[in-house]
Design a protein around this motif. Structure first.
Motif, PDB file in Angstrom:
ATOM      1  N   TYR A  36       0.901  -0.980   0.076  1.00 29.21           N
ATOM      2  CA  TYR A  36       0.056  -0.085  -0.167  1.00 29.21           C
ATOM      3  C   TYR A  36       0.928   1.249   0.092  1.00 29.21           C
ATOM      4  O   TYR A  36       2.038   1.341   0.678  1.00 29.21           O
ATOM      5  CB  TYR A  36      -1.029  -0.138   1.254  1.00 29.21           C
ATOM      6  CG  TYR A  36      -2.070  -0.919   0.956  1.00 29.21           C
ATOM      7  CD1 TYR A  36      -1.932  -2.225   1.417  1.00 29.21           C
ATOM      8  CD2 TYR A  36      -3.411  -0.324   0.628  1.00 29.21           C
ATOM      9  CE1 TYR A  36      -3.241  -2.999   1.070  1.00 29.21           C
ATOM     10  CE2 TYR A  36      -4.512  -1.054   0.551  1.00 29.21           C
ATOM     11  CZ  TYR A  36      -4.274  -2.564   0.773  1.00 29.21           C
ATOM     12  OH  TYR A  36      -5.640  -3.213   0.591  1.00 29.21           O
ATOM     13  N   LEU A  46      -3.846   0.817  -2.406  1.00 32.71           N
ATOM     14  CA  LEU A  46      -3.338  -0.457  -2.799  1.00 32.71           C
ATOM     15  C   LEU A  46      -2.386  -0.291  -4.211  1.00 32.71           C
ATOM     16  O   LEU A  46      -3.170   0.322  -4.918  1.00 32.71           O
ATOM     17  CB  LEU A  46      -4.252  -1.584  -3.228  1.00 32.71           C
ATOM     18  CG  LEU A  46      -3.694  -2.886  -3.812  1.00 32.71           C
ATOM     19  CD1 LEU A  46      -2.952  -3.648  -2.684  1.00 32.71           C
ATOM     20  CD2 LEU A  46      -4.837  -3.865  -4.415  1.00 32.71           C
TER      21      LEU A  46
ATOM     22  N   GLU B 101      -8.521  -6.632  -2.288  1.00 29.16           N
ATOM     23  CA  GLU B 101      -8.170  -4.967  -1.868  1.00 29.16           C
ATOM     24  C   GLU B 101      -8.798  -4.380  -0.967  1.00 29.16           C
ATOM     25  O   GLU B 101     -10.320  -4.300  -1.043  1.00 29.16           O
ATOM     26  CB  GLU B 101      -8.180  -4.399  -3.180  1.00 29.16           C
ATOM     27  CG  GLU B 101      -7.791  -2.864  -3.498  1.00 29.16           C
ATOM     28  CD  GLU B 101      -7.950  -2.321  -4.657  1.00 29.16           C
ATOM     29  OE1 GLU B 101      -8.243  -2.847  -5.549  1.00 29.16           O
ATOM     30  OE2 GLU B 101      -7.586  -0.995  -4.735  1.00 29.16           O
TER      31      GLU B 101
END
Lengths: 112, 113
Positions: A36, A46, B101
């Motif tokens: 990240y 991300l 994610e």
């Protein structure tokens, strides 16, 4: 007990150079390893992620190298730019719950 | 159009007070999280909800109570605030509960005086 160890704590790189950030993990059950990027005043976003069945993943100037036997993975930023200056976090997670365990972060500064 | 939005962005309050932080996501995700980032920038998960059900509850004092009224909202209420609660609190969401994610909000900076 820190499950994901990240180094270095900070890094200064010249524009056009290669930035390398390393992480090591302990739990062999981890099966997802993201990186990240966080800019000041913003949330982490991300950048790139890898699963342990591949040894390398490349997206543009960003590459993750993964060494399953050594339980290590690293982020390489090629042709580093001043806009890449940010804090980078490696992380790892496993299965249900998506409980990401983060490294301590690396503050990257790219000098122009 | 903000994907994960938190309010307020800044909170300054006295010790002993109670405060709430609200989070909303418009991504259609099923799973939402609260993370705490301390002064050294270390990020640690606090809670995770999947379809309004609590699935992760880390070792967090009982003074912290999350509430998820629906899949798109996850609020954090903190009672009897202490100096050590000063941090940036991030809300996040993900499409899948297994892996994937995380989309983070911009954070809520809490300062306890």
């Amino acid at each position: 007990q820190q499950q994901v160890k990240q180094s270095p704590q900070s890094l200064i790189v010249q524009k056009g150079g290669i930035s390398i950030i390393n992480c090591a993990y302990e739990n062999t059950a981890f099966d997802y390893f993201p990186w990240y990027q966080q800019f000041p005043g913003k949330g982490p976003a991300l950048l790139i992620a890898i699963r342990p069945d591949v040894s390398e993943k490349k997206e543009g100037r960003f590459t993750i190298s993964f060494n399953k036997s050594a339980k290590q993975f690293s982020l390489h930023i090629m042709d580093s730019q001043p806009g890449d200056s940010a804090t980078y976090f490696c992380a790892a997670s496993r299965g249900y719950g998506n409980k990401l365990v983060f490294g301590a972060g690396t503050i990257l500064r790219v000098k122009s | 159009d903000t994907a994960v939005s938190q309010t307020p962005k800044y909170l300054v309050t006295q010790m002993g007070n109670d405060k709430s932080i609200k989070c909303e996501q418009n991504l259609g995700h099923d799973t939402m999280y609260w993370y705490k980032q301390d002064s050294k920038k270390f990020l640690k998960i606090m809670f995770s909800y999947n379809n309004k059900e609590l699935i992760i509850n880390e070792t967090v004092p009982n003074r912290f109570s999350p509430k998820s009224p629906d899949k798109a909202h996850l609020n954090l209420h903190i009672n009897s605030l202490e100096l050590g609660d000063s941090a940036v609190y991030f809300c996040a969401s993900s499409h899948r509960v297994e892996i994937g994610e995380l989309f983070f909000g911009e954070g809520s900076r809490l300062t306890v005086l």
